[in-house]
Design an enzyme around this catalytic site. Sequence first.
Site, mmCIF file in Angstrom:
data_model
loop_
_atom_site.group_PDB
_atom_site.id
_atom_site.type_symbol
_atom_site.label_atom_id
_atom_site.label_comp_id
_atom_site.label_asym_id
_atom_site.label_seq_id
_atom_site.Cartn_x
_atom_site.Cartn_y
_atom_site.Cartn_z
ATOM 1 N N PHE A 572 0.807 -1.214 0.000
ATOM 2 C CA PHE A 572 0.000 0.000 0.000
ATOM 3 C C PHE A 572 0.843 1.270 0.000
ATOM 4 O O PHE A 572 0.330 2.351 -0.261
ATOM 5 C CB PHE A 572 -0.926 0.009 1.224
ATOM 6 C CG PHE A 572 -1.885 -1.145 1.253
ATOM 7 C CD1 PHE A 572 -3.080 -1.093 0.564
ATOM 8 C CD2 PHE A 572 -1.589 -2.298 1.963
ATOM 9 C CE1 PHE A 572 -3.970 -2.154 0.579
ATOM 10 C CE2 PHE A 572 -2.474 -3.358 1.986
ATOM 11 C CZ PHE A 572 -3.664 -3.289 1.289
ATOM 12 N N GLY A 573 2.126 1.189 0.322
ATOM 13 C CA GLY A 573 2.961 2.387 0.358
ATOM 14 C C GLY A 573 4.275 2.121 1.067
ATOM 15 O O GLY A 573 4.648 0.974 1.341
ATOM 16 N N VAL A 575 7.294 2.254 4.062
ATOM 17 C CA VAL A 575 7.409 1.993 5.499
ATOM 18 C C VAL A 575 8.606 2.793 6.012
ATOM 19 O O VAL A 575 9.690 2.746 5.425
ATOM 20 C CB VAL A 575 7.598 0.488 5.792
ATOM 21 C CG1 VAL A 575 7.631 0.246 7.294
ATOM 22 C CG2 VAL A 575 6.491 -0.330 5.134
ATOM 23 N N ASP A 683 -1.566 -15.504 4.899
ATOM 24 C CA ASP A 683 -0.355 -15.134 4.135
ATOM 25 C C ASP A 683 0.891 -15.419 4.965
ATOM 26 O O ASP A 683 1.822 -14.617 5.000
ATOM 27 C CB ASP A 683 -0.424 -13.660 3.750
ATOM 28 C CG ASP A 683 0.572 -13.311 2.637
ATOM 29 O OD1 ASP A 683 1.136 -14.248 2.037
ATOM 30 O OD2 ASP A 683 0.788 -12.119 2.381
#
Length: 822
Positions: A572-573, A575, A683
């Site tokens: 998502f983006g 860190v 996951d």
Amino acid sequence: MGFSSELCSPQGHGAVQQMQEAELRLLEGMRKWMAQRVKSDREYAGLLHHMSLQDSGGQSWSSGPDSPVSQSWAEITSQTENLSRVLRQHAEDLNSGPLSKLSVLIRERQHLRKTYNEQWQQLQQELTKTHSQDIEKLKTQYRTLVRDSTQARRKYQEASKDKDRDKAKDKYVRSLWKLFAHHNRYVLGVRAAQLHHHHHHRFMLPGLLQSLQDLHEEMAGILKDILQEYLEISSLVQDDVASIHRELAAAAARIQPEFEYLGFLRQYGSTPDVPPCVTFDESLLEDGEQLEPGELQLNELTLESVQHTLTSVTDELAVATKEVLSRQEMVSQLQRELQSEEQNTHPRERVQLLSKRQMLQEAIQGLQIALCSQDKLQAQQELLQSKMEQLGTGEPPAVPLLQDDRHSTSSTEQEREGGRTPTLEILKSHFSGIFRPKFSIPPPLQLVPEVQKPLYEQLWYHGAIPRAEVAELLTHSGDFLVRESQGKQEYVLSVMWDGQPRHFIIQSSDNLYRLEGDGFPSIPLLITHLLSSQQPLTKKSGVVLFRAVPKDKWVLKHEDLVLGEQIGRGNFGEVFSGRLRADNTPVAVKSCRETLPPDLKAKFLQEARILKQYNHPNIVRLIGVCTQKQPIYIVMELVQGGDFLTFLRTEGARLRVKTLLQMVGDAAAGMEYLESKCCIHRDLAARNCLVTEKNVLKISDFGMSREEADGIYAASAGLRQVPVKWTAPEALNYGRYSSESDVWSFGILLWETFSLGASPYPNLTNQQTREFVEKGHRLPCPELCPDAVFRLMEQCWAYEPGQRPSFSIICQELHSIRKRHR
């Protein structure tokens, strides 16, 4: 003349696409035509058979059945039936032979068109990213750092006081360090872009086009065989028909695969239009610090960064070399298999080998890409290695300005400092410390007493919450909170008293806050006084404060964080590392890109909603979420050791088996806890586990996790985001996720651990992996794996979910194995 030399331009690519579309349309027309011929022959044979049946009653000439006329007619009807059988057999031969092979050829041609377009697009995207986007980004950052360095130098030169000069010099040194480090990144990036440019235009793109031409010519030869077989089957013996068929056969024989595309090349071929290769932009050095274009800077500020970069590049080069060897072996194996099958296959059955030929060409293209990556890393390693070899065992050169600064320090000043360590040595010590931890974090902040913190940082300040919500938060007599009045610019103290909430407006005048009596400079001081003195808020009400009701502990403001460097990138983006302003706690900050649609942002926050409820030493801890403005942050504990997969690949060689058993035991303990909470991770893999500095393993990345009361989650989406090689068969086939499917993934995690970070099912695609597992095959035992652990793996990989052990049993078994292992 060939595709590789004539069609490298975008116009050539467009021409190839048009050619492929036109040829596919032609092949589809051929297939329809042949299908119609089969249908016509069947109908004609049926009519002849029907005619024979009509005369089967044995009508005879008037002279009797033995008359020559009757015998002749009987022979005619009999031969007509034979003719119908022959024609029917011809129709079936056409259907199972040329028509079937033509369908296979069309399917392979469609696959080739799709594969070629995907590979061409991938090559162009990688070239654009490496050669343009990455370089432009580095240049933009370079210009920014040059400006910062120039500004810091000017302030340093203009500083007059010793204190200001030391502070300015410290900032200047930091800016120099950043500039030099980024200069090195830019040099390495330019070198990588140059090599990628070279490989793209010399090997990868020509190789792709040559592979395409080879396969097209092979398909043209196969089409020739199909047409010749069709004509042989459909040929009749009549002279007039035979004459036509001879003409058709001659037309088919005129097909020469090696010259099939010469006309196309003459029409659309052009000289390869290779754009100019990227070079070091020397305009960046106009205001630089005596930097040389294309040369790495190795001095007292960059020594450790260059050493770390060399180590990192060397590790990446080793992985790339292993990948090249693996791909070379794959190409050799496919070539051997293809050669063997060609010797044992009839020339007219060559269509059956097309899929293997395409696999070979794809493997060759993958090898070219791997060689490009290897060459880029090799060149970067040579740049770094040569720089380190030039230095040898001596000390790195000093930065000229700092060297001058050493000489300018007077003896009087040194005496006044009482033999203090020189500033440069302190700075060098500071910079060397930067590389000790896995991630660097911002320096500690000076802590502020609670009562001196601003109102918005107080735990009992809830902001502009609705008045109705206050009644839900205040449960016991004396519970209180402070809020902002809705629609009015005033603050309200809300208190539970005698079973109902009471609301007191905090008066403000002359910069003092009060209810009754004395005023205080701030609301926190007023509340602290009322809470400690236990005096009534007003004489009339008699209300006394007992317990502050804190706001949701997970809610943080963006201002509560001090962001550090980027330490990774998620789905998502980015860190980042960071600290909490309140107590200097080191944290990891996951950001969500502002451009993502709302549904993906909701999935991003799903991880936080899951982790809010969990507290376990082997589960990564949530600290809070920042949702009041963009970008959205999830704040978690900072685990300095990094992800488990990288840890295994870099540190695995020095780890003992007992240490590995302890770490997978940590993972099992965390998963046992999740199982007890009816949480399905979905996951679980080494890449989604984190390692502390004391080698404690923590389960992380709950972005795909779900909580279900019955412990079973049915997924409705496709497999696009599913990690196939880690996922249980029932989850792949039916979308059924459970703790049992997590156990299957844990078995893969065990295999990753004892193979020291190897990739499961190497050389198999996702689809091939699914077929491999469905046939009952499983991964082999890793070399370092104890037999008892491998037996546990096999239990985790039981095809039926009910036959797999629970995480509680897995924990007990791993604990027992670890106690027995010496």
